[in-house]
Design a protein around this motif. Structure first.
Motif, PDB file in Angstrom:
ATOM      1  N   ILE A  67      87.055  15.671  61.885  1.00 29.49           N
ATOM      2  CA  ILE A  67      86.703  15.341  60.512  1.00 29.49           C
ATOM      3  C   ILE A  67      86.617  16.599  59.649  1.00 29.49           C
ATOM      4  CG2 ILE A  67      84.904  14.304  59.079  1.00 29.49           C
ATOM      5  CD1 ILE A  67      84.197  12.599  61.557  1.00 29.49           C
ATOM      6  N   ASN A  68      86.156  17.705  60.232  1.00 37.69           N
ATOM      7  CA  ASN A  68      85.925  18.920  59.455  1.00 37.69           C
ATOM      8  C   ASN A  68      87.175  19.773  59.271  1.00 37.69           C
ATOM      9  OD1 ASN A  68      83.249  18.253  59.239  1.00 37.69           O
ATOM     10  ND2 ASN A  68      82.653  19.409  61.058  1.00 37.69           N
ATOM     11  N   ASP A  69      88.342  19.355  59.781  1.00 36.85           N
ATOM     12  CA  ASP A  69      89.546  20.169  59.656  1.00 36.85           C
ATOM     13  C   ASP A  69      90.051  20.264  58.226  1.00 36.85           C
ATOM     14  OD1 ASP A  69      89.715  21.028  62.197  1.00 36.85           O
ATOM     15  OD2 ASP A  69      91.221  19.590  62.846  1.00 36.85           O
ATOM     16  N   SER A  70      89.625  19.382  57.362  1.00 34.14           N
ATOM     17  CA  SER A  70      90.124  19.400  55.988  1.00 34.14           C
ATOM     18  C   SER A  70      89.647  20.621  55.206  1.00 34.14           C
ATOM     19  CB  SER A  70      89.701  18.125  55.255  1.00 34.14           C
ATOM     20  OG  SER A  70      88.283  18.058  55.217  1.00 34.14           O
ATOM     21  N   ASN A  71      88.476  21.168  55.544  1.00 33.58           N
ATOM     22  CA  ASN A  71      87.990  22.324  54.800  1.00 33.58           C
ATOM     23  C   ASN A  71      88.246  23.644  55.519  1.00 33.58           C
ATOM     24  OD1 ASN A  71      86.161  22.065  56.831  1.00 33.58           O
ATOM     25  ND2 ASN A  71      84.350  22.036  55.559  1.00 33.58           N
ATOM     26  N   LYS A  72      89.072  23.627  56.557  1.00 33.47           N
ATOM     27  CA  LYS A  72      89.418  24.859  57.264  1.00 33.47           C
ATOM     28  C   LYS A  72      90.643  25.485  56.607  1.00 33.47           C
ATOM     29  CE  LYS A  72      87.656  23.301  61.707  1.00 33.47           C
ATOM     30  NZ  LYS A  72      86.398  23.953  61.713  1.00 33.47           N
ATOM     31  N   LYS A  73      90.581  26.787  56.397  1.00 34.56           N
ATOM     32  CA  LYS A  73      91.669  27.505  55.759  1.00 34.56           C
ATOM     33  C   LYS A  73      92.388  28.367  56.788  1.00 34.56           C
ATOM     34  CE  LYS A  73      89.531  27.766  51.207  1.00 34.56           C
ATOM     35  NZ  LYS A  73      88.337  27.002  51.388  1.00 34.56           N
ATOM     36  N   PRO A 129      78.908  29.387  53.387  1.00 35.58           N
ATOM     37  CA  PRO A 129      77.492  29.064  53.127  1.00 35.58           C
ATOM     38  C   PRO A 129      76.957  27.907  53.960  1.00 35.58           C
ATOM     39  CG  PRO A 129      78.864  28.408  51.277  1.00 35.58           C
ATOM     40  CD  PRO A 129      79.738  29.170  52.213  1.00 35.58           C
ATOM     41  N   GLN A 130      77.820  27.035  54.461  1.00 37.79           N
ATOM     42  CA  GLN A 130      77.361  25.893  55.255  1.00 37.79           C
ATOM     43  C   GLN A 130      77.354  26.202  56.749  1.00 37.79           C
ATOM     44  OE1 GLN A 130      80.187  25.882  53.410  1.00 37.79           O
ATOM     45  NE2 GLN A 130      81.867  24.921  54.496  1.00 37.79           N
ATOM     46  N   TYR A 131      77.305  27.482  57.141  1.00 39.55           N
ATOM     47  CA  TYR A 131      77.330  27.871  58.559  1.00 39.55           C
ATOM     48  C   TYR A 131      76.121  27.313  59.300  1.00 39.55           C
ATOM     49  CZ  TYR A 131      76.641  30.700  62.701  1.00 39.55           C
ATOM     50  OH  TYR A 131      76.414  31.119  63.989  1.00 39.55           O
ATOM     51  N   GLN A 132      76.402  26.718  60.455  1.00 43.43           N
ATOM     52  CA  GLN A 132      75.373  26.296  61.401  1.00 43.43           C
ATOM     53  C   GLN A 132      75.857  26.703  62.783  1.00 43.43           C
ATOM     54  OE1 GLN A 132      75.187  22.100  60.695  1.00 43.43           O
ATOM     55  NE2 GLN A 132      73.601  22.320  59.136  1.00 43.43           N
ATOM     56  N   PRO A 133      74.995  27.305  63.607  1.00 43.43           N
ATOM     57  CA  PRO A 133      75.469  27.829  64.884  1.00 43.43           C
ATOM     58  C   PRO A 133      75.972  26.772  65.865  1.00 43.43           C
ATOM     59  CG  PRO A 133      73.124  28.265  64.574  1.00 43.43           C
ATOM     60  CD  PRO A 133      73.618  27.618  63.338  1.00 43.43           C
ATOM     61  N   HIS A 134      75.590  25.524  65.691  1.00 41.55           N
ATOM     62  CA  HIS A 134      75.998  24.493  66.647  1.00 41.55           C
ATOM     63  C   HIS A 134      77.243  23.727  66.207  1.00 41.55           C
ATOM     64  CE1 HIS A 134      73.550  22.325  63.703  1.00 41.55           C
ATOM     65  NE2 HIS A 134      74.215  21.242  64.073  1.00 41.55           N
ATOM     66  N   THR A 135      77.854  24.105  65.078  1.00 46.66           N
ATOM     67  CA  THR A 135      79.063  23.421  64.617  1.00 46.66           C
ATOM     68  C   THR A 135      80.220  24.413  64.521  1.00 46.66           C
ATOM     69  OG1 THR A 135      78.505  23.793  62.299  1.00 46.66           O
ATOM     70  CG2 THR A 135      77.779  21.721  63.281  1.00 46.66           C
ATOM     71  N   ASP A 136      81.419  23.883  64.507  1.00 45.88           N
ATOM     72  CA  ASP A 136      82.619  24.706  64.392  1.00 45.88           C
ATOM     73  C   ASP A 136      83.129  24.623  62.960  1.00 45.88           C
ATOM     74  OD1 ASP A 136      84.839  26.212  64.859  1.00 45.88           O
ATOM     75  OD2 ASP A 136      85.953  24.632  65.867  1.00 45.88           O
ATOM     76  N   GLU A 137      82.669  25.517  62.120  1.00 41.19           N
ATOM     77  CA  GLU A 137      83.048  25.535  60.707  1.00 41.19           C
ATOM     78  C   GLU A 137      84.049  26.635  60.399  1.00 41.19           C
ATOM     79  OE1 GLU A 137      82.178  23.503  58.229  1.00 41.19           O
ATOM     80  OE2 GLU A 137      80.974  22.258  59.545  1.00 41.19           O
ATOM     81  N   GLY A 138      84.505  27.374  61.407  1.00 42.25           N
ATOM     82  CA  GLY A 138      85.361  28.531  61.201  1.00 42.25           C
ATOM     83  C   GLY A 138      86.767  28.172  60.772  1.00 42.25           C
ATOM     84  N   LYS A 194      81.429  25.368  75.412  1.00 38.32           N
ATOM     85  CA  LYS A 194      82.513  24.534  74.904  1.00 38.32           C
ATOM     86  C   LYS A 194      82.897  24.909  73.482  1.00 38.32           C
ATOM     87  CE  LYS A 194      81.091  20.419  77.395  1.00 38.32           C
ATOM     88  NZ  LYS A 194      80.618  19.045  77.225  1.00 38.32           N
ATOM     89  N   LEU A 195      81.910  25.267  72.682  1.00 35.95           N
ATOM     90  CA  LEU A 195      82.164  25.615  71.291  1.00 35.95           C
ATOM     91  C   LEU A 195      83.000  26.891  71.186  1.00 35.95           C
ATOM     92  CD1 LEU A 195      81.517  24.665  68.441  1.00 35.95           C
ATOM     93  CD2 LEU A 195      79.491  26.094  68.489  1.00 35.95           C
ATOM     94  N   GLY A 196      82.699  27.877  72.018  1.00 33.05           N
ATOM     95  CA  GLY A 196      83.475  29.114  72.024  1.00 33.05           C
ATOM     96  C   GLY A 196      84.917  28.883  72.455  1.00 33.05           C
ATOM     97  N   ARG A 197      85.124  28.009  73.425  1.00 34.39           N
ATOM     98  CA  ARG A 197      86.477  27.692  73.871  1.00 34.39           C
ATOM     99  C   ARG A 197      87.257  26.955  72.785  1.00 34.39           C
ATOM    100  NH1 ARG A 197      83.410  27.145  78.566  1.00 34.39           N
ATOM    101  NH2 ARG A 197      83.116  24.893  78.350  1.00 34.39           N
TER     102      ARG A 197
END
Length: 137
Positions: free
Chosen positions: A3-9, A37-46, A108-111
Motif C-alpha cells: 500500500i505504501n509504494d505509492s509515496n516511494k521515490k 517526516p513520517q518516519y517510524q522505526p517499525h515501518t518501511d517508508e524508505g 525481516k524489515l532490513g531484508r
C-alpha cells in the motif's frame, strides 16, 4: 507492491570519488526512510536508491589491503579471504551492498529494505522508466 509504494521515490547517487562509509550511511539513511517526516522505526517508508559508478568509490587509509572479506565454503578449513582491493576489481557492487547491509536492521524489515537498493557498476542503469532524481552527496 504494498500500500505504501505509492509515496516511494527513486533516487540516483553517483559514487564517483565518494568515501565508502559515507556513501553507505547516506544510502542506509534513505532506505530506512529517516529523511521523511513520517518516519517510524517499525515501518518501511524508505525510497528506492540506484547507485551508479560503483567501481569508482574511494576508501581512506590502508583499507585497500587491510580490510578483508571472509567467506566460508562449508568445508573444513575452506575459509576464503579476499582483500578490499581485489573485491573492488571483481565485485564492486558487493562491497557497497555489504557496507549498506551492515547499517540496516538485522530482521525481516532490513531484508525488505536492502531489496530497494540497486547498484550499477558503470554509468548506465536500467531504471530510467521510474524517472529517478539525482542526488549529489
Amino acid at each position: 507492491m504494498s500500500i505504501n509504494d505509492s509515496n516511494k521515490k527513486w533516487y540516483v547517487i553517483d559514487a564517483t570519488d565518494i568515501v565508502l562509509g559515507r556513501l553507505a550511511s547516506k544510502v542506509a539513511h534513505m532506505l530506512k526512510g529517516k529523511h521523511k517526516p513520517q518516519y517510524q522505526p517499525h515501518t518501511d517508508e524508505g525510497d528506492y536508491i540506484i547507485v551508479i559508478n560503483a567501481k569508482k568509490i574511494k576508501v581512506t587509509g590502508n583499507k585497500m589491503s587491510d580490510k578483508i572479506y571472509h567467506k566460508h565454503t562449508g568445508y573444513i578449513g575452506n575459509m576464503k579471504s579476499t582483500p578490499l582491493g581485489k573485491m573492488l576489481a571483481k565485485k564492486p557492487d558487493f562491497v557497497i551492498m555489504n557496507a549498506v547491509k551492515g547499517m540496516l536492521p538485522k530482521n525481516k524489515l532490513g531484508r525488505k529494505m536492502i531489496k530497494k537498493l540497486k547498484i550499477s557498476i558503470g554509468e548506465n542503469h536500467t531504471f530510467n522508466a521510474q524517472q529517478p532524481k539525482k542526488i549529489i552527496l
